[in-house]
Design a protein around this motif. Structure first.
Motif, mmCIF file in Angstrom:
data_model
loop_
_atom_site.group_PDB
_atom_site.id
_atom_site.type_symbol
_atom_site.label_atom_id
_atom_site.label_comp_id
_atom_site.label_asym_id
_atom_site.label_seq_id
_atom_site.Cartn_x
_atom_site.Cartn_y
_atom_site.Cartn_z
ATOM 1 N N LEU A 169 -7.596 -2.926 8.647
ATOM 2 C CA LEU A 169 -6.430 -3.144 8.065
ATOM 3 C C LEU A 169 -5.611 -3.932 9.331
ATOM 4 C CD1 LEU A 169 -4.284 -3.136 5.983
ATOM 5 C CD2 LEU A 169 -3.575 -0.803 6.581
ATOM 6 N N LEU A 170 -5.580 -3.271 10.593
ATOM 7 C CA LEU A 170 -4.904 -3.886 11.613
ATOM 8 C C LEU A 170 -5.275 -5.274 11.986
ATOM 9 C CD1 LEU A 170 -2.852 -3.157 13.939
ATOM 10 C CD2 LEU A 170 -4.885 -2.346 15.125
ATOM 11 N N TYR A 171 -6.536 -5.328 11.772
ATOM 12 C CA TYR A 171 -7.036 -6.658 12.172
ATOM 13 C C TYR A 171 -6.599 -7.800 11.056
ATOM 14 C CZ TYR A 171 -10.378 -10.465 13.679
ATOM 15 O OH TYR A 171 -10.810 -11.527 14.103
ATOM 16 N N LEU A 172 -6.620 -7.564 9.932
ATOM 17 C CA LEU A 172 -6.321 -8.163 8.831
ATOM 18 C C LEU A 172 -4.799 -8.733 8.947
ATOM 19 C CD1 LEU A 172 -8.398 -7.471 5.741
ATOM 20 C CD2 LEU A 172 -8.454 -9.390 6.991
ATOM 21 N N LEU A 173 -4.105 -7.498 9.256
ATOM 22 C CA LEU A 173 -2.358 -7.775 9.371
ATOM 23 C C LEU A 173 -1.960 -8.630 10.702
ATOM 24 C CD1 LEU A 173 -1.213 -4.225 8.816
ATOM 25 C CD2 LEU A 173 -0.964 -6.144 7.452
ATOM 26 N N LEU A 216 -1.117 5.605 3.816
ATOM 27 C CA LEU A 216 -0.879 4.439 3.144
ATOM 28 C C LEU A 216 0.850 4.289 2.757
ATOM 29 C CD1 LEU A 216 -3.965 4.147 0.919
ATOM 30 C CD2 LEU A 216 -3.261 2.606 2.597
ATOM 31 N N LEU A 217 1.053 5.575 2.225
ATOM 32 C CA LEU A 217 2.557 5.719 1.989
ATOM 33 C C LEU A 217 3.636 5.270 2.820
ATOM 34 C CD1 LEU A 217 2.499 9.099 -0.009
ATOM 35 C CD2 LEU A 217 2.827 6.754 -1.070
ATOM 36 N N ILE A 218 3.418 5.755 4.100
ATOM 37 C CA ILE A 218 4.015 5.368 5.374
ATOM 38 C C ILE A 218 4.090 3.714 5.589
ATOM 39 C CG2 ILE A 218 4.344 5.277 7.803
ATOM 40 C CD1 ILE A 218 3.544 8.402 7.587
ATOM 41 N N PHE A 219 2.744 3.221 5.613
ATOM 42 C CA PHE A 219 2.704 1.773 5.504
ATOM 43 C C PHE A 219 3.461 0.973 4.317
ATOM 44 C CE2 PHE A 219 0.315 -2.107 4.402
ATOM 45 C CZ PHE A 219 0.504 -2.664 5.546
ATOM 46 N N LEU A 220 3.422 1.389 3.340
ATOM 47 C CA LEU A 220 3.987 0.731 2.186
ATOM 48 C C LEU A 220 5.710 0.914 2.404
ATOM 49 C CD1 LEU A 220 2.016 1.927 -0.816
ATOM 50 C CD2 LEU A 220 2.070 -0.367 0.086
ATOM 51 N N ASN A 223 6.624 -1.216 5.028
ATOM 52 C CA ASN A 223 6.674 -2.470 4.943
ATOM 53 C C ASN A 223 7.601 -3.127 3.678
ATOM 54 O OD1 ASN A 223 4.537 -4.280 6.426
ATOM 55 N ND2 ASN A 223 3.867 -2.362 6.280
ATOM 56 N N ARG A 224 8.446 -2.280 3.253
ATOM 57 C CA ARG A 224 9.364 -2.474 2.132
ATOM 58 C C ARG A 224 8.906 -2.820 0.854
ATOM 59 N NH1 ARG A 224 11.799 -3.743 6.854
ATOM 60 N NH2 ARG A 224 13.827 -2.981 7.083
ATOM 61 N N ASN A 225 7.665 -2.297 0.574
ATOM 62 C CA ASN A 225 7.022 -2.515 -0.720
ATOM 63 C C ASN A 225 7.449 -1.192 -1.532
ATOM 64 O OD1 ASN A 225 5.379 -3.008 -2.942
ATOM 65 N ND2 ASN A 225 3.674 -3.771 -1.732
#
Length: 232
Positions: A169-173, A216-220, A223-225
């Motif tokens: 995920l980090l690499y793709l971001l 995933l919840l923290i990430f979302l 990222n304001r999703n």
């Protein structure tokens, strides 16, 4: 010593040696994974002491130093030194990273090294699980079969797959921040991530399931999703 290159080498080799039990690599009867872990721990301690002046003291660093100090003091009442060291020594990686202060480009390189290192263990674990091999345990009450893949235990498999997914995920971001990456790269990393999720599922390790969900919840959220966050 180039600390960044040392960290890159660690990111490549650590996943491979963690899965070394599948090919029975040993030195004087000891598993290669244990030998590698001990050798790297001593190396990081030496590097840490040699570059002590480069440590950037902030709240996170102080909290981790306090935790390490507390664990070492707890040796007074803790029966097993090994368990204390297993909690303290891994933070050597954190301090090495703090000395480097990596930018986005270096973070991308480190994530790429993680992906490279995890490719063999992830694919091998999937093959072993699909073929019905590498059973770690069968739960007596439910008949549930927990797999360990190419690693030594279901918990090691699960935590390794979590780290692999984080690296992907980090690499793709970081890649998408500078334009769309090559299609084959996206396909390859996505395929590796799917295999990692499959391996993680077959390990049936609840703590890692919860950790992945929390991440995933923290990430979302950050990222304001909010729509997907609410659904989750």
């Amino acid at each position: 010593m180039n600390l960044f290159r040392l960290l890159c080498l660690f990111c490549i080799l650590r996943p491979i040696f963690s899965a070394s039990d599948v090919v029975n690599w040993t030195i004087a009867g000891a598993r290669m994974s244990d030998v590698f872990g001990i050798a790297v721990s001593y190396l990081f301690i030496i590097v840490f002491l040699a570059n002590l002046k480069r440590i950037r003291l902030d709240l996170i660093t102080l909290l981790i130093l306090m935790f390490c100090g507390y664990m070492l003091i707890s040796l007074i009442w803790a029966p097993e030194v090994r368990e204390v060291m297993r909690l303290v020594l891994p933070f050597g990686i954190f301090f090495i990273a703090r000395m480097i202060e990596p930018d986005e480009e270096r973070l991308k390189v480190l994530a790429g090294c993680l992906i490279l290192g995890f490719t063999f263990p992830v694919v091998m674990s999937s093959l072993l699980i699909i073929s019905g091999k590498s059973v770690d345990a069968t739960i007596f009450w439910t008949g549930l079969v927990r797999y360990q893949g190419a690693f030594n235990g279901a918990h090691t498999l699960a935590h390794s797959m979590f780290i692999c997914l984080f690296g992907c995920l980090l690499y793709l971001l970081l890649s998408f921040r500078k334009g769309k990456p090559p299609r084959m790269m996206i396909i390859g990393i996505t395929a590796l991530s799917i295999l990692a999720v499959y391996n993680l599922y077959c390990s049936y390790t609840r703590t890692v399931f919860v950790g992945l969900a929390a991440f995933l919840l923290i990430f979302l959220y950050y990222n304001r999703n909010y729509r997907l966050f609410s659904c989750s």
